[in-house]
Design an enzyme around this catalytic site. Structure first.
Site, PDB file in Angstrom:
ATOM      1  CD  GLU A  89      -2.834  -1.261   0.065  1.00  0.00           C
ATOM      2  OE1 GLU A  89      -3.190   0.066  -0.366  1.00  0.00           O
ATOM      3  OE2 GLU A  89      -3.416  -1.961  -0.472  1.00  0.00           O
TER       4      GLU A  89
ATOM      5  CG  ASP B 139       2.318  -6.900  -6.032  1.00  0.00           C
ATOM      6  OD1 ASP B 139       1.850  -6.461  -4.797  1.00  0.00           O
ATOM      7  OD2 ASP B 139       1.568  -7.769  -6.825  1.00  0.00           O
TER       8      ASP B 139
END
EC number: 3.4.24.84
Length: 471
Positions: A334, A417
């Protein structure tokens, strides 16, 4: 009987109806492809065997079949409903009776802003009445059947009342202000309208978590401990201006889990769902446990067995969620969105899109043929023009824009990611994604065409393979 409009305007009206049905049939075809995949894949595929057992895979498959079946019937109903409303002049009908109600209080048609607010109120009530049965079925049948729903009917009813009241309190003043700006703004009203929408969107984002979200869920500070310290260290390592760290008790409405951050400049907040935290015990649960410890044991009354059952239930509840390292990895992902400015990029794109739509509206809002094509022969109300032009006339552009934003979102997810991997969180992020996929009964494989149009997040296997490639 269908609305009576001149032949030349019928072309516009019929084009809108036909396009809406083309989009619906295309979406139904995509859903059919995905449903076919659900029904034909009964055993765990070889590429999934290492991350999901047969029992969990079967549960996920049945859950997704139920959701897809529900989606088909809901989508068909909505499509027919919208077509009937347009074909039989639902918009001019509601606008007419909005004016009639206004006239009952001594106001004539010159009070367009008041009539627009009544029109929006009528539409909101109608939508709530139409959608509640579907939402009830989704919540208390589908989600309940698969052990996700934690709401009682009373809790749900209070939720819906608060949502509706809050929506009306927010949307009516915004409607009034927007109509006034468009009518009083002159040739450059589209700039003023865009600035107004931009300011309102920033204001709502700012106040949502502090003033609106607490009306529905309880937010508490994450207790001091190992997890909090690790999150603060991670935020400091990438210069993330962490201001507050909250846990929201999402378990009172569902066992689905999530995490997000919000805020501007140096006032960033991170919010974790309690269902995301494997070992989290809320303050109320701790106080309840301490109270029971203080009570004398009463083996003869059978309370010992009850306590055992309660402990078993608690262990079962806490078997879902992620451990501290996995939670940290999810947050690293995040925070990667923040570090890579994905939020700012999305904000810029969305606001550029809003400005473009207002420019198009400014070009078309005085075109009488457009209003006549939807049954407005003698009036050209501003709020009706916004609905017709931005929702229907602009629908081909909206479909293309939505597809491109979905593709961009998937790209951002891969980049986030990769960022998590760069801060040494890849292994834990993989295990967290797998665990969350199981907890939420996500189906690990997807039809490529379906996912391209609908998945804002890449399928699980694609994300795992992408992180492996980075090695």
């Amino acid at each position: 009987m269908a609305i009576d409009i001149p032949f030349s305007e019928q072309t516009i009206f019929l084009s809108v109806i036909v396009f809406l049905w083309i989009v619906y049939l295309w979406e139904s075809y995509l859903s059919h492809r995905q449903m076919k995949l659900f029904k034909s894949t009964e055993k765990v595929p070889r590429e999934v065997e290492q991350i999901m057992d047969q029992t969990t895979f079967s549960k996920a498959r049945l859950y997704q079949i139920d959701k897809a079946t529900f989606g088909f019937y809901h989508g068909l109903f909505s499509q027919i409903e919208n077509s009937v409303i347009l074909w039989y002049g639902g918009l001019p009908f509601v606008w007419y009776y909005s004016g009639k109600l206004l006239a009952g209080y001594g106001f004539d048609s010159t009070h367009e802003i008041k009539q627009s607010m009544i029109f929006i109120l009528f539409c909101s009530i109608f939508n709530m009445i139409i959608n509640i049965p579907w939402d009830l079925y989704r919540t208390f049948v589908i989600e309940e059947r698969h052990n996700f729903n934690k709401q009682t009917l009373g809790f749900y009813a209070k939720d819906q009342i608060k949502k509706f009241a809050l929506t009306i309190v927010i949307i009516l003043p915004i409607t009034a202000a927007l109509v006034w700006i468009i009518k009083a703004g002159g040739d450059y009203f589209f700039i003023y309208a865009w600035v107004f929408v931009f300011v309102i969107s920033l204001l709502l984002v700012t106040i949502y978590a502090d003033y609106i979200a607490p009306l529905f869920d309880k937010f508490t500070a994450l207790p001091e401990g190992e997890l909090r310290q690790k999150i603060e260290d991670l935020a400091a390592s990438i210069n993330f201006p962490l201001y507050k760290l909250f846990v929201v008790e999402g378990s009172k409405r569902s066992t689905h889990s999530n995490a997000y951050f919000y805020g501007f400049f140096k006032n960033k907040r991170i919010v974790l769902f309690d269902t995301l935290l494997k070992d989290y015990v809320s303050k109320d649960e701790r106080e309840e446990k301490e109270k029971k410890i203080d009570e004398p044991a009463k083996e003869e009354t059978g309370e010992t067995d009850n306590n055992k059952d309660e402990e078993s239930t608690t262990k079962e509840k806490k078997s879902i969620g992620c451990d501290n390292e996995e939670v940290l990895a999810v947050l690293a992902h995040e925070l990667g969105h923040w570090k890579l400015s994905h939020n700012l990029k999305n904000l810029f794109i969305s606001q550029a899109n809003v400005l473009l739509t207002f420019i198009v509206f400014a070009t078309l809002h005085n075109n009488k043929k457009i209003f006549m094509s939807f049954g407005f022969m003698n009036e050209m109300p501003t709020i009706i023009g916004l609905i017709i032009i931005l929702q229907f006339i602009f629908s081909p552009y909206n479909e293309v824009f939505s597809f491109l934003m979905t593709a961009l979102s998937r790209r951002f997810e891969f980049q986030a990611d990769a960022f998590a991997k760069s801060v040494k969180q890849a292994a834990y992020l993989k295990s967290a994604l797998i665990k969350l996929h199981k907890d939420n009964l996500g189906f690990p494989i997807a039809d490529s065409l379906y996912s391209a149009f609908y998945f804002s997040h890449p399928p699980l296997l694609e994300r795992l393979k992408a992180m492996d490639k980075l090695d």
